[in-house]
Design an enzyme around this catalytic site. Structure first.
Site, short mmCIF file in Angstrom:
data_model
loop_
_atom_site.label_atom_id
_atom_site.label_comp_id
_atom_site.label_asym_id
_atom_site.label_seq_id
_atom_site.Cartn_x
_atom_site.Cartn_y
_atom_site.Cartn_z
N SER B 326 0.80 -1.23 0.00
CA SER B 326 0.00 0.00 0.00
C SER B 326 0.83 1.27 0.00
CB SER B 326 -0.91 0.01 1.21
OG SER B 326 -1.81 -1.08 1.16
N HIS B 371 -15.08 -1.01 3.29
CA HIS B 371 -15.00 0.33 3.87
C HIS B 371 -16.27 1.14 3.61
CE1 HIS B 371 -10.69 0.08 4.88
NE2 HIS B 371 -10.60 -0.66 3.78
N CYS B 384 -7.94 1.83 1.56
CA CYS B 384 -8.96 1.01 0.95
C CYS B 384 -8.43 0.38 -0.32
CB CYS B 384 -10.19 1.86 0.65
SG CYS B 384 -11.39 1.00 -0.37
#
Lengths: 380, 631
Positions: B326, B371, B384
């Protein structure tokens, strides 16, 4: 008694001829002066060759002093003493050489010394340098000269027997000097040129035989090295290369006393013994060598004069042979250091560090002085 | 027969006189020959022998230059030179090698390993009369014992040599690199003249990259030696030019903090000063003692290091290629905004998974429950995955490739960091060439969260983060700060060649920075725990990279495998947001989640750099330390 009176009384000899102090002391002033000049100059070179080691110079000075005393003693003896003693000394010498081969002590793989209980260690081969020419002169002068073939053969045998025994030790340098001393007696005695030619031919034939059967490997190596020093530059050739470099770099007028780089920087081996002439050549150059050679030449000249003026054959032969031994020393040593001859252990007479050869040489000069200073009385 | 009687004495005398004349002639000729020989040697060939004689005694010796020192940005010494006494042998001068060695063994403590190394080096090609070291670091007793026996041991010398010493060895092992003995390959490469007296060469890191500067120029001296090669005096000397002293961008304090923070875990930290590109800290943990390598590491020590499961010799910061996870999202967000794949208000519904088409496989979000409605701000703050799956597919691989490559991925963008790897930035062409397969949309989905084929090094992540901190302005990472003396840095520091990343709407930089600040300070920010109570605002992004499989040769050990299968924890970020002073990339191998493991590390680094030792206040900090020392 005042000195003057002493001299005056000594001068009055039975024949009424004036006798100077030199005759009284049985010394030859010309020869003595030349020897002193040589020896004192030699000590300077030695100081440099030994890398400023005063102890070495001091030790050599003491040895030379002893050698001069030996000379003085020999000079006092009448030449007839040498003649009478020659066979006995020769016999004793041969026995001593035998003893060396059987029970001798040595160093560096050679047996040269005889250590008899109660006596200082000594080298019988060194003594033979004097005894062999004496014996040869004794034998040949007993017969008509020039000698007959038979006498020549016996004369040569007298020389060759101890020579071979010394080679066996092995000591090539000394046997060479002993042999040459004896052969010069034969030569001076008048051996015919025909025989000389034959003899040279014989030697040329026997040389290869010597190579294969007599010479040790290290001796062969020395000869091979002489022929091509570069073949083993770090081993056997090293000495020759380095000494030639020392001599050559000295140039015409040398690098100056104590300034020889070859010797002081340890490139030159044995710089205070057998190779000392390289130190001299490096530091005093060609001029120094000329001076040295001149002094040597003058000594030889004086000695040959003594020989020629000697009053009987024995004295003449002995004096001539001893002179030539001295010359051989010089020639072999300088020839070896300058790369003309193989490296054999022959010192530079009266300059190289070492006692035995100096004593022998000075004894020989003592004999020569004796021959010179006793001649009138013999002639009477 | 009585003496003298019946003999023709006159004839005998004449005979003798004739023979004497012959002998005289012989003597004159022979002495003449000797004099001629002397003339030949001393006059004719004098020049030749003078040259030989000079060659004998005068040797030209090289004088190695002292190696340049290396400092950190506060002038703390990182690499110095220490005199070390070693015993060396010149094989050409040793009389009997075996005997000499055994004799030395009686005088000194010579280990079997020393002997083995010595014999190995004896076999290697070398310059004639070059000495081979037997043992280093003699103590005073050994030197005294050796001095007593020196005359018995020709060819054996005690040599004082300046040897590299790293006072902070482990801390700087991976950033500074180290020097070691010149090996065979290097011998081919180096200038034999300039390295004539040098035994060491930079093997890695700064020591290798700035070898030319650090080494200096060799000097010479003409020395008089004796036949055994022992130096007697120096005749003339041309001094060597010492190597340049280097000042690095590194801050040892921060470097030390980085090591402390990683503690006993495996991982890497790269901290960059965004304004300059200066690398403030470059940590790869575990490190190793570089000093052991300088004079030659023992086989046992080396085996220990090279066979260690933790791979201390491996420079994770430069050569560790990890899926960025991420932490790639900020760069992808820039790409998506600028390419129009998304905008600030674009909102998606995240049910907890993403499907390319209705029948396709589901790509799960890290949060199984999803989410819910998220825009880009939320997607960044909460990390997310589904949002990024979607924009990745929208952008397609070509767009992502184009933007990511402008962040420095897929290349070594550093200026003077030797040994840095370029990671792997996948593209259609790459996949076709390497895998013989087309690029599938699923590959784009994976790339959208920094997984799949994508690999990046910590240095690359820190570089890309700096670019965001700089709002698109490129400053390539560099280690060199200054060269002491007159030499300008520019002369040796390579030029950067990256175009600034200009966005159609430059305000998008601020927006993405805000989303990253939300990660640290937002109510739902994944690193909000690490952003709490900070006296400054910071921007960041957590990441978690999956570890797919064990290496085949790893032994089975349930406890161990469980630990090693755990995800890598990552974090990238910078602070303060408005005037970035530091950008970092943190990776903790098998550390679990980025937010729980990597982000706190970054926060501590920010605190350290911004609060504890603020850049403008360095003098004061150093002063304090000195005062403490005096007390």
């Amino acid at each position: 008694m005042a000195l003057n009176e002493f001299i005056a009384s000594s001068a009055a000899n039975p024949l009424g001829r004036p006798r100077g102090i030199w005759s009284t002391l049985h010394l030859d002033p010309i020869l003595l002066f030349l020897l002193l000049a040589l020896v004192s100059g030699g000590l300077f070179v030695l100081y440099s060759g030994a890398d400023r080691n005063v102890e070495v110079v001091k030790a050599q000075g003491i040895r030379l002093g002893v050698a001069f005393v030996v000379m003085l003693v020999f000079a006092q003896l009448d030449p007839s003493v040498f003649r009478r003693w020659a066979p006995w000394l020769y016999g004793a010498g041969i026995i001593a050489l035998l003893a060396v081969l059987v029970v001798g002590v040595g160093a560096k793989g050679a047996q040269r010394w005889l250590a008899l209980p109660g006596l200082p260690r000594f080298q019988p081969s060194e003594l033979m340098k004097l005894v062999v020419p004496m014996m040869a002169a004794w034998y040949l002068s007993r017969h008509y000269l020039p000698p007959r073939l038979r006498h020549v053969a016996v004369g040569l045998a007298i020389v060759l027997v101890p020579m071979m025994m010394i080679i066996k030790q092995p000591d090539l340098g000394t046997s060479l000097l002993v042999g040459m001393a004896g052969l010069f007696v034969v030569f001076f005695a008048g051996i015919s040129w025909k025989l000389i030619t034959a003899f040279i031919a014989l030697v040329s034939v026997s040389a290869p035989m010597m190579w294969f059967f007599v010479m040790r490997d290290y001796q062969k190596q020395r000869v091979l090295t002489l022929l091509d020093p570069q073949s083993d530059p770090l081993g056997a050739g090293w000495n020759i290369i380095q000494s030639k470099t020392a001599i050559g770099s000295g140039g015409f007028d040398g690098k100056g006393w104590l300034q020889g780089t070859q010797s002081h920087l340890e490139f030159l081996p044995e710089s205070h013994t057998d190779f000392i002439v390289a130190v001299l050549a490096e530091e005093f150059g060609f001029i120094g060598m000329l001076v040295l050679m001149t002094v040597y030449f003058l000594i030889i000249l004086r000695c040959l004069y003594i020989a020629v003026t000697a009053q009987d054959s024995f004295s003449r032969l002995l004096a001539g042979a001893l002179t030539m031994t001295f010359f051989i020393y010089i020639f072999v040593n300088v020839g070896m250091v300058s790369g003309l001859l193989p490296v054999v252990g022959v010192p530079l007479p009266l300059i190289s560090y070492g006692g035995t050869s100096s004593v022998t040489l000075m004894a020989a000069f003592g004999v020569l002085m004796s021959i010179h200073t006793h001649r009138r009385m013999i002639g009477a | 027969m009585p003496w003298g009687e019946f003999k023709d004495t006159a004839a005998e005398r004449r005979l003798f006189q004739r023979r004497t004349i012959v002998v005289m002639t012989f003597v004159v000729l022979m002495i003449g020959g000797l004099i001629a020989r002397m003339y030949q040697l001393q006059v004719v060939e004098h020049e030749v022998f003078t040259t030989l004689s000079d060659k004998n005694r005068v040797q030209v010796q090289s004088v190695p230059p002292p190696r340049g020192l290396i400092y950190d940005r506060n002038h703390v010494l990182l690499a110095e030179n220490r005199p070390v006494f070693s015993v060396t042998l010149v094989p050409e001068r040793v009389d009997g090698m075996d005997q000499t060695l055994s004799q030395l063994g009686g005088i000194l403590d010579v280990s079997g390993e020393d002997l083995e190394r010595f014999h190995r080096r004896l076999q290697e090609p070398r310059r004639p009369f070059q000495e081979i070291p037997l043992r280093y670091d003699l103590n005073e007793q050994e030197m005294a014992r050796l001095a007593v026996h020196r005359h018995e041991l020709p060819g054996v010398e005690v040599k004082a040599e300046l040897v590299r010493y790293y006072p902070h060895s482990t801390l700087t092992s991976h950033s500074l690199g180290f020097v070691g003995r010149i090996n065979r390959d290097e011998l081919q490469r180096i200038d034999p003249v300039n390295y004539a007296g040098t035994n060491y060469i930079g093997k890695s890191g700064i020591e290798r990259f700035y070898e030319e500067l650090l080494h200096g120029t060799v000097g010479y001296q003409h020395v008089e030696t004796n036949a055994r090669g022992r130096t007697l005096r120096v005749l003339e000397r041309e001094n060597p030019v010492p190597g340049e002293d280097l000042q690095l961008q590194l801050d040892l304090r921060l470097q030390e903090r980085a090591y402390d923070l990683l503690d006993d875990r495996r991982g890497a930290i790269v901290a960059i000063e965004p304004a300059t590109g200066g690398i403030l800290a470059l940590a790869s943990v575990p490190g190793f003692d570089t000093n052991k390598f300088v004079t030659g590491i023992s086989v046992k020590d080396y085996r220990e290091l090279s066979e260690s499961r933790d791979k201390p010799l491996f420079n994770r910061a430069l050569r560790g290629q990890y899926p960025p996870g991420s932490t790639l999202k900020p760069m992808l967000a820039i790409a998506a905004l600028d390419s129009g794949a998304t905008d600030r208000d674009y909102t998606i519904w995240d049910p907890g998974y993403f499907q390319l088409n209705n029948s396709g496989r589901r790509y799960r979000d890290w949060k199984r429950t999803g989410h819910g409605w998220v825009d880009l701000m939320d997607a960044m703050a909460e990390s997310c995955d589904v949002y990024f799956y979607e924009i990745a597919v929208k952008m397609g691989v070509d767009t992502m490739y184009s933007y990511l490559s402008r962040f420095g991925f897929g290349e070594d963008a550093s200026l003077d960091v030797s040994g840095a790897l370029s990671g792997l930035l996948p593209s259609k062409e790459w996949k076709r060439a390497m895998r013989s397969e087309p690029w599938y949309p699923g590959d784009s989905v994976n790339l959208g969260i920094g997984q799949g084929f994508m690999l990046a090094t910590p240095l690359q992540l820190a570089t890309a983060t700096s670019l965001i901190a700089n709002r698109g302005t490129w400053v390539e990472p560099r280690l060199l700060r200054e060269i002491d003396g007159d030499t300008p840095v520019e002369q040796y520091l390579p030029d950067g060649n990256h175009e600034p990343l200009k966005l159609k709407n430059p305000a998008d930089w601020e927006f993405v920075v805000d989303t990253m600040a939300e990660v640290m300070h937002g109510r739902h920010g994944t690193a909000r725990g690490s952003g709490r109570n900070a006296p400054f605002r910071m921007a960041g992004k957590t990441g978690t990279a999956q570890v797919f499989s064990l290496a085949e040769d790893e032994e089975y050990d349930a406890e161990e495998i469980r630990e090693r299968l755990r995800d890598h924890a990552l974090f990238v970020g910078f602070a303060p947001v408005d005037n970035p002073k530091i950008a970092v990339a943190v990776i903790v191998e098998n550390g679990g989640g980025g937010s729980s493991t990597a982000a706190p590390v970054a926060r501590e680094l920010f605190d350290a750099w911004l609060v504890e030792f603020p850049a403008g206040d360095q003098e004061a900090v150093v002063g304090n330390v000195e005062n403490k020392g005096l007390d």
